[in-house]
Scaffold this active site. Sequence first.
Site, mmCIF file in Angstrom:
data_model
loop_
_atom_site.group_PDB
_atom_site.id
_atom_site.type_symbol
_atom_site.label_atom_id
_atom_site.label_comp_id
_atom_site.label_asym_id
_atom_site.label_seq_id
_atom_site.Cartn_x
_atom_site.Cartn_y
_atom_site.Cartn_z
ATOM 1 N N SER A 207 11.209 24.807 68.525
ATOM 2 C CA SER A 207 12.501 24.106 68.604
ATOM 3 C C SER A 207 12.682 23.477 69.981
ATOM 4 O O SER A 207 13.285 22.400 70.106
ATOM 5 C CB SER A 207 13.648 25.078 68.312
ATOM 6 N N GLU B 83 12.692 24.011 61.372
ATOM 7 C CA GLU B 83 12.691 25.070 60.350
ATOM 8 C C GLU B 83 12.145 24.506 59.036
ATOM 9 O O GLU B 83 12.664 24.803 57.939
ATOM 10 C CB GLU B 83 14.104 25.675 60.153
ATOM 11 N N GLY C 58 16.789 35.459 61.002
ATOM 12 C CA GLY C 58 16.869 36.517 62.002
ATOM 13 C C GLY C 58 16.139 36.131 63.259
ATOM 14 O O GLY C 58 15.683 35.002 63.408
ATOM 15 N N TYR D 164 12.398 40.555 63.795
ATOM 16 C CA TYR D 164 11.034 40.059 63.692
ATOM 17 C C TYR D 164 10.286 40.367 64.978
ATOM 18 O O TYR D 164 10.894 40.503 66.050
ATOM 19 C CB TYR D 164 11.032 38.545 63.426
HETATM 20 N N1 LIG Z 1 14.599 33.434 79.646
HETATM 21 C C1 LIG Z 1 13.557 32.624 79.391
HETATM 22 N N2 LIG Z 1 12.878 32.054 80.389
HETATM 23 C C2 LIG Z 1 11.845 31.216 80.149
HETATM 24 N N3 LIG Z 1 11.418 30.904 78.932
HETATM 25 C C3 LIG Z 1 12.054 31.446 77.904
HETATM 26 C C4 LIG Z 1 13.160 32.324 78.053
HETATM 27 N N4 LIG Z 1 13.582 32.697 76.826
HETATM 28 C C5 LIG Z 1 12.770 32.073 75.951
HETATM 29 N N5 LIG Z 1 11.847 31.339 76.597
HETATM 30 C C6 LIG Z 1 10.772 30.487 76.015
HETATM 31 O O1 LIG Z 1 11.234 29.939 74.828
HETATM 32 C C7 LIG Z 1 10.277 30.156 73.799
HETATM 33 C C8 LIG Z 1 11.005 30.205 72.476
HETATM 34 O O2 LIG Z 1 11.490 28.913 72.255
HETATM 35 P P1 LIG Z 1 12.067 28.440 70.849
HETATM 36 O O3 LIG Z 1 12.011 26.948 70.888
HETATM 37 O O4 LIG Z 1 13.382 29.071 70.599
HETATM 38 O O5 LIG Z 1 10.950 29.024 69.865
HETATM 39 P P2 LIG Z 1 10.679 28.773 68.317
HETATM 40 O O6 LIG Z 1 11.498 27.610 67.856
HETATM 41 O O7 LIG Z 1 9.202 28.546 68.216
HETATM 42 O O8 LIG Z 1 11.049 30.066 67.635
HETATM 43 C C9 LIG Z 1 9.593 31.462 74.193
HETATM 44 O O9 LIG Z 1 8.277 31.561 73.695
HETATM 45 C C10 LIG Z 1 9.531 31.297 75.719
HETATM 46 O O10 LIG Z 1 8.406 30.519 76.079
HETATM 47 C C1 LIG Z 2 8.587 35.544 59.395
HETATM 48 C C2 LIG Z 2 9.829 35.105 58.682
HETATM 49 C C3 LIG Z 2 10.830 34.457 59.363
HETATM 50 N N1 LIG Z 2 11.959 34.085 58.716
HETATM 51 C C4 LIG Z 2 13.026 33.414 59.452
HETATM 52 C C5 LIG Z 2 13.505 34.085 60.705
HETATM 53 C C6 LIG Z 2 14.063 32.917 61.516
HETATM 54 O O1 LIG Z 2 15.406 32.693 61.097
HETATM 55 C C7 LIG Z 2 13.178 31.745 61.083
HETATM 56 C C8 LIG Z 2 12.129 31.371 62.102
HETATM 57 O O2 LIG Z 2 12.763 30.777 63.194
HETATM 58 P P1 LIG Z 2 12.012 30.498 64.608
HETATM 59 O O3 LIG Z 2 12.862 29.442 65.211
HETATM 60 O O4 LIG Z 2 10.619 30.039 64.299
HETATM 61 O O5 LIG Z 2 12.025 31.781 65.376
HETATM 62 O O6 LIG Z 2 12.537 32.161 59.880
HETATM 63 C C9 LIG Z 2 12.096 34.321 57.362
HETATM 64 O O7 LIG Z 2 13.102 33.948 56.751
HETATM 65 N N2 LIG Z 2 11.112 34.967 56.687
HETATM 66 C C10 LIG Z 2 9.979 35.374 57.288
HETATM 67 O O8 LIG Z 2 9.102 35.971 56.629
#
Ligand SMILES: Nc1ncnc2c1ncn2[C@@H]1O[C@H](COP(=O)(O)OP(=O)(O)O)[C@@H](O)[C@H]1O
Ligand SMILES: Cc1cn([C@H]2C[C@H](O)[C@@H](COP(=O)(O)O)O2)c(=O)[nH]c1=O
Length: 215
Positions: free
Chosen positions: A16, A87, A173, A183
């Site tokens: 994201s 997503e 979650g 997770y």
């Molecule tokens: N406090 C923080 N300081 C620096 N980087 C952070 C912090 N919190 C989260 N991150 C970075 O943000 C990433 C998660 O970003 P996000 O875009 O929300 O992930 P995704 O969409 O893949 O679930 C983590 O892997 C980390 O690199």
């Molecule tokens: C593994 C898994 C994840 N999810 C959901 C949990 C979060 O709401 C999103 C993933 O969001 P992110 O930005 O990549 O962290 O997916 C789910 O519904 N079911 C699963 O098995």
Amino acid sequence: MPELVFFSGTMDCGKSTLALQIEHNRSARGLQGMIFTRDDRAGEGKLSSRLGLVTDAVEVKDGQDLYAYLVDHLSHGGRADYVIADEAQFLAEEQIDQLARVVDDLGIDVYAFGITTDFRSKLFPGSQRLVELADRVEVLQVEALCWCGARATHNARTVGGVMVVEGAQVVVGDVNQADTIGYEVLCRRHHRRRMTAATARAAALSPDVLPVQRA
Ligand SMILES: Nc1ncnc2c1ncn2[C@@H]1O[C@H](COP(=O)(O)OP(=O)(O)O)[C@@H](O)[C@H]1O
Ligand SMILES: Cc1cn([C@H]2C[C@H](O)[C@@H](COP(=O)(O)O)O2)c(=O)[nH]c1=O
């Protein structure tokens, strides 16, 4: 040539954040994007990153035709120089087909972001269709790590830190939710062994593996 690109990875690997950066860089140059999302943790119609950034987005509904939505938007004078779909694992297969049609028939780049597999290591239907149709699949460079230090490649669902393998595919979650349903990202070895950080810690403290004390 316009492209359908799938940026994939585990939870918490920065998908994201990258989506928001792509949006920022393009809008800073006067381009206008159409941003789709579905079931973001921040709530309906939001695309959010754990770094605290958030932007408004169109919340995709069941059965919504994304191609028709774009055509309607453009024919009413709207602009869409590119499309972001966050997503994307939650989108239906047909909606991924519609995004491919946006690329091919409207000539618009589509950047989709999502996790590839669910908590049982099974492909989400939307991600499967993206792997089938995308011009490129990009694995994010910032690697999330398993508790053991290896690259995390799998998503585990946990209840009180313990990995579960039964349940609905979709449960919105977050990571680091030790007390509730949450997770945790793991390497394949520890996902297969169902060994989360909490269970690994418990095993390390177990009397079975402590050095034997002489009486
Ligand atoms: N406090 C923080 N300081 C620096 N980087 C952070 C912090 N919190 C989260 N991150 C970075 O943000 C990433 C998660 O970003 P996000 O875009 O929300 O992930 P995704 O969409 O893949 O679930 C983590 O892997 C980390 O690199
Ligand atoms: C593994 C898994 C994840 N999810 C959901 C949990 C979060 O709401 C999103 C993933 O969001 P992110 O930005 O990549 O962290 O997916 C789910 O519904 N079911 C699963 O098995």
